[in-house]
Design an enzyme around this catalytic site. Structure first.
Site, mmCIF file in Angstrom:
data_model
loop_
_atom_site.group_PDB
_atom_site.id
_atom_site.type_symbol
_atom_site.label_atom_id
_atom_site.label_comp_id
_atom_site.label_asym_id
_atom_site.label_seq_id
_atom_site.Cartn_x
_atom_site.Cartn_y
_atom_site.Cartn_z
ATOM 1 N N TYR A 33 0.919 -1.149 -0.135
ATOM 2 C CA TYR A 33 0.068 0.101 0.011
ATOM 3 C C TYR A 33 0.937 1.241 0.098
ATOM 4 C CZ TYR A 33 0.828 0.709 5.053
ATOM 5 O OH TYR A 33 1.378 1.236 6.112
ATOM 6 N N ARG A 52 8.280 4.290 -4.644
ATOM 7 C CA ARG A 52 8.300 3.398 -3.495
ATOM 8 C C ARG A 52 7.394 2.175 -3.757
ATOM 9 N NH1 ARG A 52 7.460 5.585 2.217
ATOM 10 N NH2 ARG A 52 5.193 5.580 1.923
ATOM 11 N N ARG A 101 -7.447 -21.552 -1.127
ATOM 12 C CA ARG A 101 -6.238 -21.056 -0.511
ATOM 13 C C ARG A 101 -5.184 -21.778 -0.533
ATOM 14 N NH1 ARG A 101 -4.278 -21.865 4.693
ATOM 15 N NH2 ARG A 101 -3.676 -20.014 5.752
ATOM 16 N N HIS A 103 -0.688 -20.966 -0.402
ATOM 17 C CA HIS A 103 0.230 -19.944 -0.046
ATOM 18 C C HIS A 103 1.047 -19.735 -1.259
ATOM 19 C CE1 HIS A 103 -0.702 -21.172 4.142
ATOM 20 N NE2 HIS A 103 0.359 -20.207 4.619
ATOM 21 N N LYS A 148 6.486 -1.929 1.850
ATOM 22 C CA LYS A 148 4.981 -1.110 2.496
ATOM 23 C C LYS A 148 4.061 -2.262 2.458
ATOM 24 C CE LYS A 148 3.061 3.465 3.147
ATOM 25 N NZ LYS A 148 3.259 3.554 4.795
ATOM 26 N N GLU A 180 12.589 2.657 13.937
ATOM 27 C CA GLU A 180 11.662 3.660 13.273
ATOM 28 C C GLU A 180 10.601 3.527 14.382
ATOM 29 O OE1 GLU A 180 9.628 2.876 9.558
ATOM 30 O OE2 GLU A 180 9.876 0.836 9.839
ATOM 31 N N LEU A 204 11.198 1.260 6.899
ATOM 32 C CA LEU A 204 10.518 1.873 5.682
ATOM 33 C C LEU A 204 11.369 3.151 5.204
ATOM 34 C CD1 LEU A 204 8.017 1.429 3.617
ATOM 35 C CD2 LEU A 204 6.951 3.181 4.956
#
Ligand code: PDD
Length: 287
Positions: A33, A52, A101, A103, A148, A180, A204
């Site tokens: 995101y 990014r 489902r 992985h 991110k 951070e 990040l």
């Protein structure tokens, strides 16, 4: 009027913006995101955010499904709904839904692409006056914090821990070194030297962080990317946190102990002035 949400090429009302429970974002947090602050209808650092995004996508083996021009068109349409309000655009891309489902990456899947915008309220006056409180926590996140990623459970728990302690942020350390904040980057002032931990997979590379470092250097203030140990943090004259939604915020207490004199410091005032000035130039189309 309820704001529209961009979902896979269409603009829909929030209640119509639904995705499958088989979406890998829902099942595995398999996605990335961005959050982009917008002033006067102009996204701040849009190229840096999209670069990014490209790096985050590459980090999970995906490509940008839209590209720069298409993203710009999406942002323009979302921002047009409230042209006089500062806004934060949130965008998310997941690997999409697969029939079962599993992985492993599906052989073929269509990414799920979402973008939406919400008002970015002006900073509360108390922040410039008194600063914000933080707590200090061990960094319990994964080893690719440079991506991110939407898998934010550790950040959720850390930020909640901070909130329950009456603090605004959790400042994190790993192996004795500050990484951070749970949702921000950290700057530390010792004397007239400003430091921020160097980019690495442990944190990040914040757009606000990079922009602020450039603004400081352009103003003749030394700003170094340098490892910051926990004792250096605790003895700092000033500590700041930066993010797209919080700008540059002064931290005046960590774990109940005052930072420096316990009030926002002179270098923070200068950093904030530089950042506010940049926002003003962006608003008037001069950057
Ligand atoms: N978060 N580090 C982490 C872990 C973050 O979540 C963020 C921002 C930052 C600052 O990055 P930037 O300056 O590019 O916003 C650093 C956003 C705002 C969020 O998750 O809402």
């Amino acid at each position: 009027m309820m704001a529209e949400i961009y979902l896979n090429g269409a603009y829909v009302a929030a209640e119509q913006a639904t995705v499958s429970v088989m979406d890998r974002g829902f099942l595995f947090a398999d996605g990335v995101y961005e959050v982009i602050p917008c002033y006067g209808g102009r996204p701040l650092g849009v190229d840096r955010h999209l670069e990014r995004l490209g790096r985050s996508l590459a980090g999970i083996g995906m490509r940008d499904p839209l590209g720069r021009d298409a993203w710009q068109a999406v942002f323009a349409r979302l921002l047009a709904a409230a042209p006089d309000t500062d806004q934060a655009i949130y965008l998310q891309i997941t690997r999409g839904a697969a029939p079962v489902r599993d992985h492993r990456f599906p052989a073929a899947s269509t990414p799920t692409v979402v973008a939406m915008s919400k008002p970015l309220p002006p900073r509360a006056p108390s922040i410039a006056e008194h600063g914000v409180r933080a707590i200090l926590c061990e960094d319990i996140r994964w080893s690719r914090c440079d991506i991110k990623a939407i898998g934010l459970l550790a950040a959720v728990l850390l930020r909640q821990q901070a909130a329950e302690a009456g603090a605004e942020e959790a400042i994190l350390y790993r192996d004795g070194q500050v990484t951070e904040g749970s949702t921000s980057n950290v700057f530390v002032v010792a004397g007239d030297c400003v430091m921020t931990p160097p980019t690495s997979p442990r944190l990040l590379s914040g757009i606000t962080r990079d922009l602020l470092a450039e603004l400081l250097r352009a103003a003749g203030i030394e700003c170094m990317e340098q490892a910051v140990s926990v004792p250096v943090l605790q003895q700092a004259d000033e500590v700041w946190i930066t993010s797209s939604t919080r700008e540059v915020a002064p931290v005046t207490a960590i774990g109940g102990q005052p930072v420096g004199t316990g009030v926002p410091g002179p270098l923070w005032r200068e950093a904030d002035r530089l950042y506010q000035d940049y926002k003003m130039r962006l608003r008037s189309g001069h950057v």
